[in-house]
Scaffold this motif. Structure first.
Motif, PDB file in Angstrom:
ATOM      1  N   SER A  45       0.803  -1.228   0.000  1.00 44.61           N
ATOM      2  CA  SER A  45       0.000   0.000   0.000  1.00 44.61           C
ATOM      3  C   SER A  45       0.838   1.281   0.000  1.00 44.61           C
ATOM      4  O   SER A  45       0.335   2.324  -0.411  1.00 44.61           O
ATOM      5  CB  SER A  45      -0.954   0.008   1.197  1.00 44.61           C
ATOM      6  N   THR A  46       2.090   1.215   0.416  1.00 44.51           N
ATOM      7  CA  THR A  46       2.877   2.452   0.495  1.00 44.51           C
ATOM      8  C   THR A  46       3.888   2.629  -0.631  1.00 44.51           C
ATOM      9  O   THR A  46       4.057   3.742  -1.121  1.00 44.51           O
ATOM     10  CB  THR A  46       3.621   2.554   1.845  1.00 44.51           C
ATOM     11  N   HIS A  47       4.577   1.575  -1.021  1.00 45.72           N
ATOM     12  CA  HIS A  47       5.590   1.737  -2.075  1.00 45.72           C
ATOM     13  C   HIS A  47       5.742   0.475  -2.931  1.00 45.72           C
ATOM     14  O   HIS A  47       6.815  -0.075  -3.093  1.00 45.72           O
ATOM     15  CB  HIS A  47       6.937   2.198  -1.509  1.00 45.72           C
ATOM     16  N   PHE A  48       4.596   0.057  -3.482  1.00 47.31           N
ATOM     17  CA  PHE A  48       4.548  -1.149  -4.313  1.00 47.31           C
ATOM     18  C   PHE A  48       5.453  -1.053  -5.539  1.00 47.31           C
ATOM     19  O   PHE A  48       6.113  -2.017  -5.909  1.00 47.31           O
ATOM     20  CB  PHE A  48       3.104  -1.413  -4.744  1.00 47.31           C
ATOM     21  N   SER A  49       5.525   0.096  -6.155  1.00 39.67           N
ATOM     22  CA  SER A  49       6.271   0.246  -7.409  1.00 39.67           C
ATOM     23  C   SER A  49       7.782   0.071  -7.230  1.00 39.67           C
ATOM     24  O   SER A  49       8.490  -0.189  -8.196  1.00 39.67           O
ATOM     25  CB  SER A  49       5.976   1.602  -8.044  1.00 39.67           C
TER      26      SER A  49
END
Length: 143
Positions: A45-49
């Motif tokens: 949810s915060t830094h998937f990429s």
């Protein structure tokens, strides 16, 4: 008159899963189910990429730990099968992901529960499936 003591009924093998070491396994799997799932949820949810493969693998590991916990908790034939399959997937996952995270560090820019054979968790993810599978085998129903 010969003394023939009345034999005590044998404890069902399934009851052993929820006692002693079985309770410890259930507790440890429960903790890992919670921690791996929470970690994956935060990562996704915060830094998937930044590391999608690593974060999806963390989510998958969380699901495996949840399934193992449920299997150990419910017991019976279905629970044993669920726990056995989950522990087997966990073992395969920690060996494959552990090896790949060392061999191809670029593919794993951030750690998963199983990265480096679970080194971030004191190698418990590497040892736990062996203990779980052994425990299930040792306490299998016998005719």
């Amino acid at each position: 008159m010969a003394d023939n003591p009345t034999p005590t009924p044998a404890r069902p093998r399934d009851a052993a899963i929820g006692s002693g070491l079985g309770r410890v396994l259930l507790l440890v799997y429960g903790i890992f189910a919670l921690s791996a799932s929470a970690r994956a949820l935060v990562q996704i949810s915060t830094h998937f990429s930044e590391a999608p493969l690593a974060y999806l693998l963390s989510g998958f590991a969380g699901l495996v730990y949840i399934a193992a916990t449920v299997g150990l908790a419910i017991g019976g034939e279905r629970g044993r099968i669920l726990a056995f399959v989950s522990c087997s997937i966990e073992l395969l996952g920690v060996l494959v992901v552990g090896t790949l995270s060392i061999a191809d560090a670029v593919a794993f820019p951030d750690d998963t529960v199983w990265s480096h054979y679970g080194s971030g968790y004191g190698y418990v993810p590497l040892v736990l499936p062996f203990i779980g599978l052994w425990w299930l085998w040792r306490n299998r129903p016998r005719p």
